[in-house]
Scaffold this motif. Structure first.
Motif, mmCIF file in Angstrom:
data_model
loop_
_atom_site.group_PDB
_atom_site.id
_atom_site.type_symbol
_atom_site.label_atom_id
_atom_site.label_comp_id
_atom_site.label_asym_id
_atom_site.label_seq_id
_atom_site.Cartn_x
_atom_site.Cartn_y
_atom_site.Cartn_z
ATOM 1 N N TYR A 160 -1.685 32.136 -7.418
ATOM 2 C CA TYR A 160 -1.479 33.163 -8.199
ATOM 3 C C TYR A 160 -1.258 34.517 -7.344
ATOM 4 O O TYR A 160 -1.642 34.263 -6.241
ATOM 5 N N ALA A 213 -10.308 29.519 -17.871
ATOM 6 C CA ALA A 213 -9.639 28.939 -18.963
ATOM 7 C C ALA A 213 -9.439 27.108 -19.008
ATOM 8 O O ALA A 213 -9.553 26.445 -19.868
ATOM 9 N N TYR A 253 -11.110 24.182 -24.386
ATOM 10 C CA TYR A 253 -11.234 25.350 -24.553
ATOM 11 C C TYR A 253 -12.238 25.816 -25.769
ATOM 12 O O TYR A 253 -12.695 25.142 -26.745
ATOM 13 N N GLN A 276 1.175 29.104 -18.079
ATOM 14 C CA GLN A 276 0.734 29.921 -19.025
ATOM 15 C C GLN A 276 -0.046 31.231 -18.871
ATOM 16 O O GLN A 276 -0.107 32.062 -19.559
ATOM 17 N N TYR A 277 -0.667 31.410 -17.677
ATOM 18 C CA TYR A 277 -1.414 32.426 -17.187
ATOM 19 C C TYR A 277 -0.831 33.410 -16.241
ATOM 20 O O TYR A 277 -0.036 32.931 -15.461
ATOM 21 N N VAL A 284 -9.060 33.991 -14.037
ATOM 22 C CA VAL A 284 -8.711 33.936 -15.505
ATOM 23 C C VAL A 284 -8.107 32.694 -15.682
ATOM 24 O O VAL A 284 -8.662 31.873 -16.570
ATOM 25 N N ALA A 285 -7.536 31.945 -14.942
ATOM 26 C CA ALA A 285 -6.781 30.434 -15.150
ATOM 27 C C ALA A 285 -7.930 29.579 -14.690
ATOM 28 O O ALA A 285 -8.094 28.479 -15.743
ATOM 29 N N GLN A 326 -6.196 37.266 -11.459
ATOM 30 C CA GLN A 326 -5.433 36.326 -12.053
ATOM 31 C C GLN A 326 -5.865 34.773 -11.930
ATOM 32 O O GLN A 326 -5.925 34.215 -12.855
ATOM 33 N N SER A 327 -6.130 34.427 -10.821
ATOM 34 C CA SER A 327 -6.709 32.922 -10.344
ATOM 35 C C SER A 327 -7.919 32.695 -11.130
ATOM 36 O O SER A 327 -8.249 31.579 -11.745
#
Length: 247
Positions: free
Chosen positions: A216, A228, A145, A195-196, A224-225, A221-222
């Motif tokens: 996702y 991360a 991260y 978590q996402y 973002v994951a 959304q996929s």
């Protein structure tokens, strides 16, 4: 075996590097529990040690020792109530330091009188840690991260199946995850990816260990994951390689 105690409810425990977790699912095997805790909490910083014991007194409990206090604080705040194996985690700072932290900061005082059973338990733990080291499970790996390289800068693994495809698939709602250690379970991946927002499911291919598909609800959304968790290390030798799945 590091001696730790749980904080009593309502007590004012000072911030420290060790968090105490209870209300854990007691049906989960000890090895899987420790691996899953390490996988979930390593996103907050370097983990020095994860402690969980088979004794009846310590069932449903664990301690996670971080390298620094800020990591422990972030983990406590962000993971409070997180549904871990279908039970919300209850997290607080540990009342006492683990031996490993005390030795690092110079406050460790050896305990002269240890029971023989404690010695046996420590030997078993040492053997277990040695076995894990042999499997490539490093006791303290660094979170990706905040330091995730762009996809284009990730190293290609010459001659490895984990190398990225020549023509990457266009963005979509399903991620293709590669370079996973062979001992990875669907539950461990679910803990990371759920978590996402928009998480739907994890699919692993039994005949092909080391890869998985994570779905996702939509491609935003996929993405973002993916951003991360790109490069996230379940073990020190296995940074995840995430691309969009080909449809």
């Amino acid at each position: 075996m590091a001696e730790l105690t749980a904080a009593t409810p309502g007590s004012d425990i000072p911030q420290n590097q060790t968090i105490y977790i209870n209300n854990l699912n007691e049906k989960i095997k000890l090895d899987e529990l420790k691996k899953s805790l390490k996988a979930v909490f390593s996103q907050f910083g370097k983990i020095v040690e994860v402690l969980a014991f088979k004794t009846l007194k310590h069932k449903g409990q664990a301690w996670v020792v971080f390298e620094d206090v800020s990591s422990a604080t972030s983990a406590l705040r962000q993971m409070q109530g997180f549904p871990f194996y279908d039970k919300p985690m209850r997290i607080q700072y540990a009342k006492t330091k683990s031996d490993v932290v005390a030795k690092a900061d110079g406050t460790f005082v050896p305990r002269e009188k240890r029971k023989k059973s404690d010695d046996r338990g420590r030997k078993k733990k040492d053997q277990h840690d040695a076995n894990q080291a042999g499997m490539g499970l490093h006791p303290a790996y660094t979170s990706p991260y905040g330091a995730t390289p762009p996809l284009s800068q990730l190293p290609y693994m010459a001659g490895s199946k984990a190398a990225m495809p020549e023509a990457p698939a266009p963005p979509n709602n399903i991620l293709f995850v590669q370079n996973l250690p062979h001992q990875t379970t669907p539950m461990m991946l679910q803990m990371l990816f759920c978590q996402y927002p928009g998480f739907k499911e994890v699919r692993m291919v039994e005949a092909k260990p080391g890869i998985a598909f994570v779905e996702y609800e939509n491609e935003i959304q996929s993405t973002v994951a993916m951003q991360a968790l790109q490069g996230f290390k379940i073990t020190a030798e296995n940074p995840m390689l995430i691309t969009y799945a080909k449809k």
